[in-house]
Design a protein around this motif. Structure first.
Motif, PDB file in Angstrom:
ATOM      1  N   MET A 115       0.027  -5.694  10.597  1.00 42.40           N
ATOM      2  CA  MET A 115       1.409  -5.226  10.469  1.00 42.40           C
ATOM      3  C   MET A 115       1.478  -3.848  11.118  1.00 42.40           C
ATOM      4  O   MET A 115       0.645  -2.983  10.836  1.00 42.40           O
ATOM      5  CB  MET A 115       1.785  -5.120   8.993  1.00 42.40           C
ATOM      6  N   LEU A 116       2.433  -3.658  11.991  1.00 35.76           N
ATOM      7  CA  LEU A 116       2.666  -2.362  12.614  1.00 35.76           C
ATOM      8  C   LEU A 116       3.949  -1.796  12.041  1.00 35.76           C
ATOM      9  O   LEU A 116       5.023  -2.379  12.207  1.00 35.76           O
ATOM     10  CB  LEU A 116       2.776  -2.490  14.135  1.00 35.76           C
ATOM     11  N   LEU A 117       3.819  -0.675  11.346  1.00 37.42           N
ATOM     12  CA  LEU A 117       4.981  -0.008  10.762  1.00 37.42           C
ATOM     13  C   LEU A 117       5.338   1.195  11.617  1.00 37.42           C
ATOM     14  O   LEU A 117       4.471   2.001  11.972  1.00 37.42           O
ATOM     15  CB  LEU A 117       4.668   0.451   9.334  1.00 37.42           C
ATOM     16  N   ASN A 118       6.600   1.324  11.952  1.00 38.51           N
ATOM     17  CA  ASN A 118       7.068   2.471  12.729  1.00 38.51           C
ATOM     18  C   ASN A 118       7.275   3.657  11.797  1.00 38.51           C
ATOM     19  O   ASN A 118       8.042   3.585  10.847  1.00 38.51           O
ATOM     20  CB  ASN A 118       8.379   2.126  13.438  1.00 38.51           C
ATOM     21  N   GLN A 119       6.558   4.735  12.068  1.00 39.42           N
ATOM     22  CA  GLN A 119       6.768   5.990  11.344  1.00 39.42           C
ATOM     23  C   GLN A 119       7.230   7.022  12.349  1.00 39.42           C
ATOM     24  O   GLN A 119       6.449   7.501  13.157  1.00 39.42           O
ATOM     25  CB  GLN A 119       5.478   6.465  10.662  1.00 39.42           C
ATOM     26  N   ASP A 120       8.515   7.328  12.298  1.00 38.21           N
ATOM     27  CA  ASP A 120       9.090   8.224  13.299  1.00 38.21           C
ATOM     28  C   ASP A 120       9.286   9.647  12.800  1.00 38.21           C
ATOM     29  O   ASP A 120       9.960  10.439  13.425  1.00 38.21           O
ATOM     30  CB  ASP A 120      10.413   7.660  13.811  1.00 38.21           C
ATOM     31  N   GLY A 121       8.696   9.982  11.657  1.00 37.98           N
ATOM     32  CA  GLY A 121       8.840  11.321  11.108  1.00 37.98           C
ATOM     33  C   GLY A 121       9.969  11.415  10.114  1.00 37.98           C
ATOM     34  O   GLY A 121       9.990  12.311   9.271  1.00 37.98           O
ATOM     35  N   GLU A 122      10.938  10.519  10.192  1.00 43.44           N
ATOM     36  CA  GLU A 122      12.063  10.527   9.255  1.00 43.44           C
ATOM     37  C   GLU A 122      11.960   9.410   8.226  1.00 43.44           C
ATOM     38  O   GLU A 122      12.634   9.454   7.203  1.00 43.44           O
ATOM     39  CB  GLU A 122      13.378  10.386  10.029  1.00 43.44           C
ATOM     40  N   ASN A 123      11.123   8.428   8.482  1.00 44.06           N
ATOM     41  CA  ASN A 123      11.050   7.282   7.579  1.00 44.06           C
ATOM     42  C   ASN A 123       9.661   7.091   6.964  1.00 44.06           C
ATOM     43  O   ASN A 123       9.309   6.005   6.556  1.00 44.06           O
ATOM     44  CB  ASN A 123      11.468   6.005   8.296  1.00 44.06           C
ATOM     45  N   GLU A 124       8.887   8.155   6.906  1.00 39.82           N
ATOM     46  CA  GLU A 124       7.517   8.037   6.421  1.00 39.82           C
ATOM     47  C   GLU A 124       7.446   7.470   5.007  1.00 39.82           C
ATOM     48  O   GLU A 124       6.646   6.576   4.724  1.00 39.82           O
ATOM     49  CB  GLU A 124       6.798   9.380   6.486  1.00 39.82           C
ATOM     50  N   GLN A 125       8.298   7.937   4.110  1.00 38.42           N
ATOM     51  CA  GLN A 125       8.264   7.447   2.737  1.00 38.42           C
ATOM     52  C   GLN A 125       8.667   5.980   2.658  1.00 38.42           C
ATOM     53  O   GLN A 125       8.058   5.205   1.928  1.00 38.42           O
ATOM     54  CB  GLN A 125       9.164   8.291   1.822  1.00 38.42           C
ATOM     55  N   LEU A 126       9.676   5.578   3.417  1.00 39.29           N
ATOM     56  CA  LEU A 126      10.071   4.164   3.443  1.00 39.29           C
ATOM     57  C   LEU A 126       8.933   3.288   3.954  1.00 39.29           C
ATOM     58  O   LEU A 126       8.690   2.204   3.433  1.00 39.29           O
ATOM     59  CB  LEU A 126      11.306   3.970   4.325  1.00 39.29           C
ATOM     60  N   SER A 127       8.245   3.757   4.969  1.00 36.52           N
ATOM     61  CA  SER A 127       7.120   3.019   5.527  1.00 36.52           C
ATOM     62  C   SER A 127       6.006   2.870   4.497  1.00 36.52           C
ATOM     63  O   SER A 127       5.450   1.782   4.326  1.00 36.52           O
ATOM     64  CB  SER A 127       6.610   3.755   6.765  1.00 36.52           C
ATOM     65  N   LEU A 128       5.676   3.940   3.805  1.00 35.83           N
ATOM     66  CA  LEU A 128       4.645   3.893   2.769  1.00 35.83           C
ATOM     67  C   LEU A 128       5.060   2.989   1.614  1.00 35.83           C
ATOM     68  O   LEU A 128       4.245   2.219   1.100  1.00 35.83           O
ATOM     69  CB  LEU A 128       4.342   5.298   2.249  1.00 35.83           C
ATOM     70  N   ASP A 129       6.317   3.066   1.218  1.00 36.62           N
ATOM     71  CA  ASP A 129       6.817   2.202   0.144  1.00 36.62           C
ATOM     72  C   ASP A 129       6.701   0.734   0.538  1.00 36.62           C
ATOM     73  O   ASP A 129       6.283  -0.105  -0.264  1.00 36.62           O
ATOM     74  CB  ASP A 129       8.269   2.532  -0.203  1.00 36.62           C
ATOM     75  N   PHE A 130       7.068   0.412   1.765  1.00 36.49           N
ATOM     76  CA  PHE A 130       6.973  -0.971   2.227  1.00 36.49           C
ATOM     77  C   PHE A 130       5.524  -1.435   2.244  1.00 36.49           C
ATOM     78  O   PHE A 130       5.196  -2.532   1.778  1.00 36.49           O
ATOM     79  CB  PHE A 130       7.595  -1.134   3.612  1.00 36.49           C
ATOM     80  N   GLU A 131       4.638  -0.586   2.758  1.00 37.33           N
ATOM     81  CA  GLU A 131       3.218  -0.940   2.801  1.00 37.33           C
ATOM     82  C   GLU A 131       2.682  -1.219   1.391  1.00 37.33           C
ATOM     83  O   GLU A 131       1.948  -2.183   1.181  1.00 37.33           O
ATOM     84  CB  GLU A 131       2.409   0.170   3.453  1.00 37.33           C
ATOM     85  N   ASN A 132       3.063  -0.402   0.444  1.00 34.37           N
ATOM     86  CA  ASN A 132       2.570  -0.554  -0.928  1.00 34.37           C
ATOM     87  C   ASN A 132       3.145  -1.772  -1.639  1.00 34.37           C
ATOM     88  O   ASN A 132       2.542  -2.271  -2.587  1.00 34.37           O
ATOM     89  CB  ASN A 132       2.863   0.707  -1.737  1.00 34.37           C
TER      90      ASN A 132
END
Length: 60
Positions: A23-40
């Motif tokens: 899975m490749l999650l886009n972390q653009d500096g503004e969505n880091e928490q959303l990305s981490l939440d999705f991963e978890n």
């Protein structure tokens, strides 16, 4: 999710996705928490992958 479910059902007995899909999650500096939440929460959502990667795909 639909594509993951279709692939998982089609390959479940022959080649389980959790053994080779990443899975490749886009972390653009503004969505880091959303990305981490999705991963978890991926396992609770039924998403099982070999590896989860994060990158800023906008700047690639």
């Amino acid at each position: 999710m639909n594509l993951y479910d279709v692939a998982s059902q089609a390959l479940k007995d022959k080649l389980p996705l959790k053994e080779w899909v990443f899975m490749l999650l886009n972390q653009d500096g503004e969505n880091e928490q959303l990305s981490l939440d999705f991963e978890n929460t991926m396992p609770r959502k039924g998403i099982h992958v070999k590896q989860c990667l994060k990158a800023n795909t906008i700047s690639l």
